[in-house]
Design a protein around this motif. Structure first.
Motif, PDB file in Angstrom:
ATOM      1  N   LEU A   1     -32.633 -85.631  56.519  1.00 37.50           N
ATOM      2  CA  LEU A   1     -31.510 -85.741  55.769  1.00 37.50           C
ATOM      3  C   LEU A   1     -30.251 -85.294  56.726  1.00 37.50           C
ATOM      4  O   LEU A   1     -29.117 -86.093  56.375  1.00 37.50           O
ATOM      5  CB  LEU A   1     -31.830 -84.782  54.583  1.00 37.50           C
ATOM      6  N   ASP A   2     -30.341 -84.447  57.442  1.00 38.80           N
ATOM      7  CA  ASP A   2     -29.220 -83.835  58.437  1.00 38.80           C
ATOM      8  C   ASP A   2     -28.827 -84.974  59.079  1.00 38.80           C
ATOM      9  O   ASP A   2     -27.758 -85.070  60.057  1.00 38.80           O
ATOM     10  CB  ASP A   2     -29.553 -82.734  59.090  1.00 38.80           C
TER      11      ASP A   2
ATOM     12  N   LEU B   1     -29.152 -76.812  51.660  1.00 38.76           N
ATOM     13  CA  LEU B   1     -30.457 -77.695  52.035  1.00 38.76           C
ATOM     14  C   LEU B   1     -31.690 -76.908  52.613  1.00 38.76           C
ATOM     15  O   LEU B   1     -31.515 -76.507  53.591  1.00 38.76           O
ATOM     16  CB  LEU B   1     -29.975 -78.672  53.136  1.00 38.76           C
TER      17      LEU B   1
ATOM     18  N   LEU C   1     -23.484 -85.588  49.341  1.00 33.31           N
ATOM     19  CA  LEU C   1     -24.070 -86.987  49.483  1.00 33.31           C
ATOM     20  C   LEU C   1     -23.100 -88.065  49.983  1.00 33.31           C
ATOM     21  O   LEU C   1     -23.353 -89.152  50.454  1.00 33.31           O
ATOM     22  CB  LEU C   1     -24.666 -87.197  48.239  1.00 33.31           C
TER      23      LEU C   1
ATOM     24  N   THR D   1     -29.781 -92.159  49.682  1.00 27.19           N
ATOM     25  CA  THR D   1     -30.083 -91.014  50.566  1.00 27.19           C
ATOM     26  C   THR D   1     -31.589 -91.022  50.965  1.00 27.19           C
ATOM     27  O   THR D   1     -31.903 -90.912  51.566  1.00 27.19           O
ATOM     28  CB  THR D   1     -29.301 -89.838  50.273  1.00 27.19           C
TER      29      THR D   1
ATOM     30  N   ALA E   1     -36.971 -82.681  51.054  1.00 30.75           N
ATOM     31  CA  ALA E   1     -35.794 -82.066  51.122  1.00 30.75           C
ATOM     32  C   ALA E   1     -35.211 -81.568  49.776  1.00 30.75           C
ATOM     33  O   ALA E   1     -35.509 -82.116  48.887  1.00 30.75           O
ATOM     34  CB  ALA E   1     -34.707 -82.811  51.942  1.00 30.75           C
TER      35      ALA E   1
ATOM     36  N   ILE F   1     -34.530 -91.335  53.975  1.00 31.60           N
ATOM     37  CA  ILE F   1     -35.370 -90.307  54.468  1.00 31.60           C
ATOM     38  C   ILE F   1     -36.805 -90.570  54.339  1.00 31.60           C
ATOM     39  O   ILE F   1     -37.665 -89.844  54.442  1.00 31.60           O
ATOM     40  CB  ILE F   1     -34.740 -88.922  54.111  1.00 31.60           C
TER      41      ILE F   1
ATOM     42  N   LEU G   1     -36.545 -86.514  48.251  1.00 33.65           N
ATOM     43  CA  LEU G   1     -35.405 -85.616  48.099  1.00 33.65           C
ATOM     44  C   LEU G   1     -35.446 -85.150  46.556  1.00 33.65           C
ATOM     45  O   LEU G   1     -35.616 -85.923  45.440  1.00 33.65           O
ATOM     46  CB  LEU G   1     -34.238 -86.278  48.343  1.00 33.65           C
TER      47      LEU G   1
END
Length: 196
Positions: free
Chosen positions: A194-195, A184, A173, A133, A160, A137, A142
């Motif tokens: 991330l979204d 978040l 996730l 993930t 994030a 991004i 993260l």
């Protein structure tokens, strides 16, 4: 419930999932888009017993009915690779945990708070999943945070921040964002990345 605390996590989660499947029947919803509990049970059988499976194989398994599928699941996974010590929880425990929650959440059942062993495997798996993930991004970072104060950083600070219990982080996730009880926050650009 048919489980005992002496069984390994993956075996307990498997049996608990089978109990839930039996209670809800073949037509209950899941968080897996377009799948009912029958579809999910067939998927789990195929995943463990066939190296590759197709929609026609899924149809054949579903035709056997939910009782036959849960009986096969209750019988346990093949030894290789699903029951190798050290790997069994990572490979199968996580799979059964996520799909158990797919069924529970889609049917209005609350998160389980009586299983700290699930939090342990969920935290380990969420930490691994977060690497992928975080790559998606970049250049943002993260951070995972649990209510117990555990944290894990990926990439630069100030990105994030995903906060929640380990099971909730794992659900988020693994694509179950709407069902996950996770928050978040952080840099707006990182949150948007991330979204997406």
């Amino acid at each position: 419930m048919s489980t005992t605390r002496e069984l390994p996590l993956d075996a307990r989660e498997r049996l608990d999932l089978c109990d839930l499947l039996d209670d809800l029947g073949p037509d209950a919803p899941t968080l897996c888009e377009g799948w009912t509990t029958l579809d999910l049970a067939a998927h789990l059988v195929l995943r463990e017993h066939f190296s590759k499976w197709t929609e026609p194989k899924l149809t054949v398994e579903k035709a056997k009915g939910l009782p036959a599928l849960t009986a096969r699941l209750r019988a346990g996974a093949p030894l290789i690779p699903w029951r190798i010590p050290g790997l069994r929880n990572l490979l199968n425990g996580t799979e059964y945990l996520i799909h158990h929650e797919d069924i529970r959440r889609a049917n209005g059942l609350a998160p389980r708070t009586d299983r700290p062993d699930l939090d342990k495997i969920a935290w380990a798996t969420a930490r691994l999943t977060a690497w992928g993930t975080a790559r998606k991004i970049r250049p943002h970072g993260l951070e995972l945070r649990t209510p117990a104060g555990e944290t894990r950083h990926y990439g630069p600070a100030g990105g994030a921040v995903l906060t929640g219990a380990p099971v909730e982080l794992l659900l988020y996730l693994s694509g179950r964002r709407e069902a996950a009880l996770a928050e978040l926050t952080g840099d707006p650009e990182a949150v948007t990345a991330l979204d997406d």
